[in-house]
Design a protein around this motif. Structure first.
Motif, PDB file in Angstrom:
ATOM      1  N   ALA A 135       0.831  -1.212   0.000  1.00  0.00           N
ATOM      2  CA  ALA A 135       0.000   0.000   0.000  1.00  0.00           C
ATOM      3  C   ALA A 135       0.866   1.263   0.000  1.00  0.00           C
ATOM      4  CB  ALA A 135      -0.938  -0.008   1.202  1.00  0.00           C
ATOM      5  N   ALA A 136       1.930   1.266   0.823  1.00  0.00           N
ATOM      6  CA  ALA A 136       2.767   2.464   0.950  1.00  0.00           C
ATOM      7  C   ALA A 136       3.486   2.771  -0.358  1.00  0.00           C
ATOM      8  CB  ALA A 136       3.773   2.281   2.087  1.00  0.00           C
ATOM      9  N   MET A 137       3.938   1.714  -1.048  1.00  0.00           N
ATOM     10  CA  MET A 137       4.678   1.906  -2.296  1.00  0.00           C
ATOM     11  C   MET A 137       3.736   1.950  -3.492  1.00  0.00           C
ATOM     12  SD  MET A 137       7.883   1.941  -1.296  1.00  0.00           S
ATOM     13  CE  MET A 137       9.035   1.407  -2.567  1.00  0.00           C
ATOM     14  N   ASN A 138       2.431   1.800  -3.230  1.00  0.00           N
ATOM     15  CA  ASN A 138       1.447   1.773  -4.309  1.00  0.00           C
ATOM     16  C   ASN A 138       1.841   0.737  -5.370  1.00  0.00           C
ATOM     17  OD1 ASN A 138      -0.922   2.539  -5.548  1.00  0.00           O
ATOM     18  ND2 ASN A 138       0.045   4.189  -6.723  1.00  0.00           N
ATOM     19  N   LEU A 139       2.219  -0.452  -4.915  1.00  0.00           N
ATOM     20  CA  LEU A 139       2.601  -1.507  -5.861  1.00  0.00           C
ATOM     21  C   LEU A 139       1.402  -1.916  -6.709  1.00  0.00           C
ATOM     22  CD1 LEU A 139       4.977  -3.969  -3.974  1.00  0.00           C
ATOM     23  CD2 LEU A 139       5.505  -1.884  -5.225  1.00  0.00           C
ATOM     24  N   PRO A 140       1.658  -2.270  -7.942  1.00  0.00           N
ATOM     25  CA  PRO A 140       0.546  -2.586  -8.844  1.00  0.00           C
ATOM     26  C   PRO A 140      -0.114  -3.928  -8.548  1.00  0.00           C
ATOM     27  CG  PRO A 140       2.660  -2.778  -9.975  1.00  0.00           C
ATOM     28  CD  PRO A 140       2.955  -2.247  -8.618  1.00  0.00           C
ATOM     29  N   LEU A 188       2.462 -15.739 -16.345  1.00  0.00           N
ATOM     30  CA  LEU A 188       2.431 -14.812 -17.466  1.00  0.00           C
ATOM     31  C   LEU A 188       1.043 -14.208 -17.641  1.00  0.00           C
ATOM     32  CD1 LEU A 188       4.277 -13.616 -19.552  1.00  0.00           C
ATOM     33  CD2 LEU A 188       3.596 -15.422 -21.114  1.00  0.00           C
ATOM     34  N   ARG A 189       0.007 -15.053 -17.553  1.00  0.00           N
ATOM     35  CA  ARG A 189      -1.350 -14.520 -17.730  1.00  0.00           C
ATOM     36  C   ARG A 189      -1.716 -13.550 -16.603  1.00  0.00           C
ATOM     37  NH1 ARG A 189      -3.934 -16.389 -22.147  1.00  0.00           N
ATOM     38  NH2 ARG A 189      -3.344 -18.452 -22.928  1.00  0.00           N
ATOM     39  N   LEU A 190      -1.231 -13.811 -15.390  1.00  0.00           N
ATOM     40  CA  LEU A 190      -1.480 -12.865 -14.294  1.00  0.00           C
ATOM     41  C   LEU A 190      -0.868 -11.495 -14.620  1.00  0.00           C
ATOM     42  CD1 LEU A 190      -2.320 -12.120 -11.353  1.00  0.00           C
ATOM     43  CD2 LEU A 190      -0.094 -13.001 -10.618  1.00  0.00           C
ATOM     44  N   PHE A 191       0.395 -11.491 -15.037  1.00  0.00           N
ATOM     45  CA  PHE A 191       1.069 -10.226 -15.349  1.00  0.00           C
ATOM     46  C   PHE A 191       0.392  -9.505 -16.505  1.00  0.00           C
ATOM     47  CE2 PHE A 191       4.452 -11.114 -12.484  1.00  0.00           C
ATOM     48  CZ  PHE A 191       5.079  -9.902 -12.288  1.00  0.00           C
ATOM     49  N   LEU A 192       0.065 -10.264 -17.550  1.00  0.00           N
ATOM     50  CA  LEU A 192      -0.560  -9.630 -18.710  1.00  0.00           C
ATOM     51  C   LEU A 192      -1.889  -9.004 -18.317  1.00  0.00           C
ATOM     52  CD1 LEU A 192       0.272 -12.347 -21.416  1.00  0.00           C
ATOM     53  CD2 LEU A 192       1.310 -10.072 -21.218  1.00  0.00           C
ATOM     54  N   SER A 193      -2.623  -9.665 -17.415  1.00  0.00           N
ATOM     55  CA  SER A 193      -3.918  -9.125 -17.004  1.00  0.00           C
ATOM     56  C   SER A 193      -3.745  -7.822 -16.222  1.00  0.00           C
ATOM     57  CB  SER A 193      -4.687 -10.155 -16.170  1.00  0.00           C
ATOM     58  OG  SER A 193      -4.112 -10.251 -14.867  1.00  0.00           O
ATOM     59  N   LEU A 194      -2.635  -7.706 -15.485  1.00  0.00           N
ATOM     60  CA  LEU A 194      -2.381  -6.471 -14.732  1.00  0.00           C
ATOM     61  C   LEU A 194      -2.212  -5.278 -15.670  1.00  0.00           C
ATOM     62  CD1 LEU A 194       0.180  -7.814 -12.105  1.00  0.00           C
ATOM     63  CD2 LEU A 194      -2.170  -7.098 -11.646  1.00  0.00           C
ATOM     64  N   PHE A 226       2.511   0.693 -12.153  1.00  0.00           N
ATOM     65  CA  PHE A 226       3.642  -0.082 -12.677  1.00  0.00           C
ATOM     66  C   PHE A 226       4.678   0.853 -13.303  1.00  0.00           C
ATOM     67  CE2 PHE A 226       2.751  -4.798 -13.331  1.00  0.00           C
ATOM     68  CZ  PHE A 226       4.038  -5.183 -12.992  1.00  0.00           C
ATOM     69  N   PHE A 227       4.217   1.781 -14.119  1.00  0.00           N
ATOM     70  CA  PHE A 227       5.127   2.759 -14.717  1.00  0.00           C
ATOM     71  C   PHE A 227       5.821   3.576 -13.628  1.00  0.00           C
ATOM     72  CE2 PHE A 227       2.959   2.315 -18.852  1.00  0.00           C
ATOM     73  CZ  PHE A 227       4.072   2.325 -19.669  1.00  0.00           C
ATOM     74  N   ALA A 228       5.035   4.016 -12.644  1.00  0.00           N
ATOM     75  CA  ALA A 228       5.605   4.836 -11.564  1.00  0.00           C
ATOM     76  C   ALA A 228       6.691   4.049 -10.831  1.00  0.00           C
ATOM     77  CB  ALA A 228       4.502   5.265 -10.598  1.00  0.00           C
ATOM     78  N   LEU A 229       6.444   2.756 -10.654  1.00  0.00           N
ATOM     79  CA  LEU A 229       7.414   1.916  -9.947  1.00  0.00           C
ATOM     80  C   LEU A 229       8.709   1.788 -10.751  1.00  0.00           C
ATOM     81  CD1 LEU A 229       7.770   0.056  -7.439  1.00  0.00           C
ATOM     82  CD2 LEU A 229       7.024  -1.835  -8.896  1.00  0.00           C
ATOM     83  N   VAL A 230       8.597   1.533 -12.049  1.00  0.00           N
ATOM     84  CA  VAL A 230       9.786   1.421 -12.898  1.00  0.00           C
ATOM     85  C   VAL A 230      10.589   2.721 -12.832  1.00  0.00           C
ATOM     86  CG1 VAL A 230      10.613   1.182 -15.276  1.00  0.00           C
ATOM     87  CG2 VAL A 230       8.755  -0.282 -14.448  1.00  0.00           C
ATOM     88  N   ARG A 231       9.881   3.854 -12.914  1.00  0.00           N
ATOM     89  CA  ARG A 231      10.550   5.143 -12.839  1.00  0.00           C
ATOM     90  C   ARG A 231      11.293   5.315 -11.523  1.00  0.00           C
ATOM     91  NH1 ARG A 231       6.085   7.337 -15.278  1.00  0.00           N
ATOM     92  NH2 ARG A 231       5.112   7.921 -13.314  1.00  0.00           N
ATOM     93  N   SER A 232      10.609   5.019 -10.410  1.00  0.00           N
ATOM     94  CA  SER A 232      11.246   5.322  -9.126  1.00  0.00           C
ATOM     95  C   SER A 232      12.372   4.327  -8.819  1.00  0.00           C
ATOM     96  CB  SER A 232      10.222   5.398  -7.990  1.00  0.00           C
ATOM     97  OG  SER A 232       9.414   4.270  -7.949  1.00  0.00           O
ATOM     98  N   VAL A 233      12.214   3.071  -9.237  1.00  0.00           N
ATOM     99  CA  VAL A 233      13.294   2.101  -9.020  1.00  0.00           C
ATOM    100  C   VAL A 233      14.534   2.502  -9.804  1.00  0.00           C
ATOM    101  CG1 VAL A 233      14.044  -0.251  -9.573  1.00  0.00           C
ATOM    102  CG2 VAL A 233      11.886   0.120  -8.386  1.00  0.00           C
ATOM    103  N   SER A 234      14.333   2.980 -11.041  1.00  0.00           N
ATOM    104  CA  SER A 234      15.498   3.265 -11.873  1.00  0.00           C
ATOM    105  C   SER A 234      16.113   4.630 -11.553  1.00  0.00           C
ATOM    106  CB  SER A 234      15.148   3.155 -13.360  1.00  0.00           C
ATOM    107  OG  SER A 234      14.095   4.022 -13.686  1.00  0.00           O
ATOM    108  N   SER A 235      15.382   5.489 -10.815  1.00  0.00           N
ATOM    109  CA  SER A 235      15.969   6.795 -10.518  1.00  0.00           C
ATOM    110  C   SER A 235      16.405   6.917  -9.063  1.00  0.00           C
ATOM    111  CB  SER A 235      15.001   7.922 -10.885  1.00  0.00           C
ATOM    112  OG  SER A 235      13.804   7.771 -10.179  1.00  0.00           O
ATOM    113  N   SER A 236      15.992   5.987  -8.213  1.00  0.00           N
ATOM    114  CA  SER A 236      16.344   6.109  -6.798  1.00  0.00           C
ATOM    115  C   SER A 236      16.938   4.810  -6.263  1.00  0.00           C
ATOM    116  CB  SER A 236      15.093   6.470  -5.990  1.00  0.00           C
ATOM    117  OG  SER A 236      15.305   6.167  -4.626  1.00  0.00           O
ATOM    118  N   PRO A 237      18.236   4.813  -5.948  1.00  0.00           N
ATOM    119  CA  PRO A 237      18.841   3.620  -5.342  1.00  0.00           C
ATOM    120  C   PRO A 237      18.152   3.234  -4.031  1.00  0.00           C
ATOM    121  CG  PRO A 237      20.536   5.200  -5.998  1.00  0.00           C
ATOM    122  CD  PRO A 237      19.217   5.890  -6.157  1.00  0.00           C
TER     123      PRO A 237
END
Lengths: 190, 190
Positions: free
Chosen positions: B62-67, B90-96, B106-117
């Motif tokens: 919830a805190a990290m707003n994970l998808p 695979l079907r679970l991920f594709l459905s997300l 999901f996009f927000a997570l990729v952004r924050s992981v790649s910009s913040s160690p």
């Protein structure tokens, strides 16, 4: 060209071309931008752009500060026995991560791709024509399968180096080859 | 709890807990943070944190707003026939990705992981204990192989949805299953 006091030296000219290239790629995408258009925006002759960089894909590599030249990647895939493709690609990628000089631009690329749809679109256009089409044609493998292999490589980079999940982050290169090379190979075995 | 004028309603309390959780995870990492410490920082009883969220990993989601909730991922992996693991994941991920509601975080997570160690480190700690250890233990598969499967999934997300490379971006789900499920399965077949 020798540096003179009267006109910009090669370093300034090269930087002017790269700035124009970034602007043209941003405006027109990889497919739409041309050497001629980049030269015009930089105020130089198109032949000079060829002189400095050789081809549009090499201008792109330099302008985007890509961590590797995809021409090398394509050669790595295509040259040598087909049964060793998986291992060759994986060892090339792993070697790129050994040196901070190539690692830093890799991180920068992941950041900008994931935060900017425009950068993602430029990279997509470049990958599709400079890497994917060439590899698919050279090996007679469907593009979707080449992208499967590429997706596995991108995932290894994310998991091992960006997220840094253990025990993958500190696995040695032979362990990584044993784990992942058969998967890369699988995508090329059609 | 009913909303009253005298004390914070459940929405404010929940937000206060999530703010405290983000602060505690940032300061101590996933492994070091505790429900008790989060409750203390939020100025509430630890039982209230359990009441709202149930467990530390659900506070993190919830805190990290994970998808997605990794508990669902773990169940998907573990439940059902072992030979169908690749396709189920695979079907679970594709459905997300079908729904903007899960795609945006999901996009927000990729952004924050790649910009913040720091974010990458928190996510790493969470993944290692909440996902990786559970899946590896439940199936008796080495962690490195589970990470191999995870890396392939992350790579598909990057290539299909973040970079959007064609023809993978517009391949339908059955094509994606035919292409990638055997690879995911391979990592779990030991």
């Amino acid at each position: 060209m020798a540096r003179t006091g009267r006109r910009p030296g090669p370093t300034q000219t090269r930087e002017a071309i790269l700035a124009a290239a970034r602007s043209q790629f941003a405006e027109r995408g990889y497919g739409g931008a041309t050497i001629r258009g980049i030269a015009a925006e930089a105020g130089v002759n198109a032949a000079l752009v060829h002189h400095f960089f050789g081809s549009k894909d090499k201008v792109f590599v330099a302008a985007m500060n890509l961590p590797f030249d995809p021409a090398v990647l394509v050669e790595t895939v295509v040259d040598g026995p087909r049964s060793g493709i998986g291992e060759r690609i994986l060892r090339l990628f792993l070697s790129l991560w050994r040196e901070p000089d190539t690692r830093a631009p890799f991180f920068a690329l992941v950041r900008s791709v994931s935060s900017s749809p425009e950068v993602a679109a430029q990279l997509r256009g470049f990958m599709e024509s400079a890497v994917l089409a060439r590899v698919a044609a050279a090996l007679g493998v469907p593009r979707l399968r080449v992208l499967g292999a590429a997706s596995q490589m991108v995932g290894v980079v994310m998991m091992r180096h960006v997220i840094g999940a253990e025990p993958m982050a500190s696995a040695d290169e032979d362990e990584m080859v044993a784990l992942v090379a058969p998967v890369i190979q699988h995508y090329f075995d059609v």
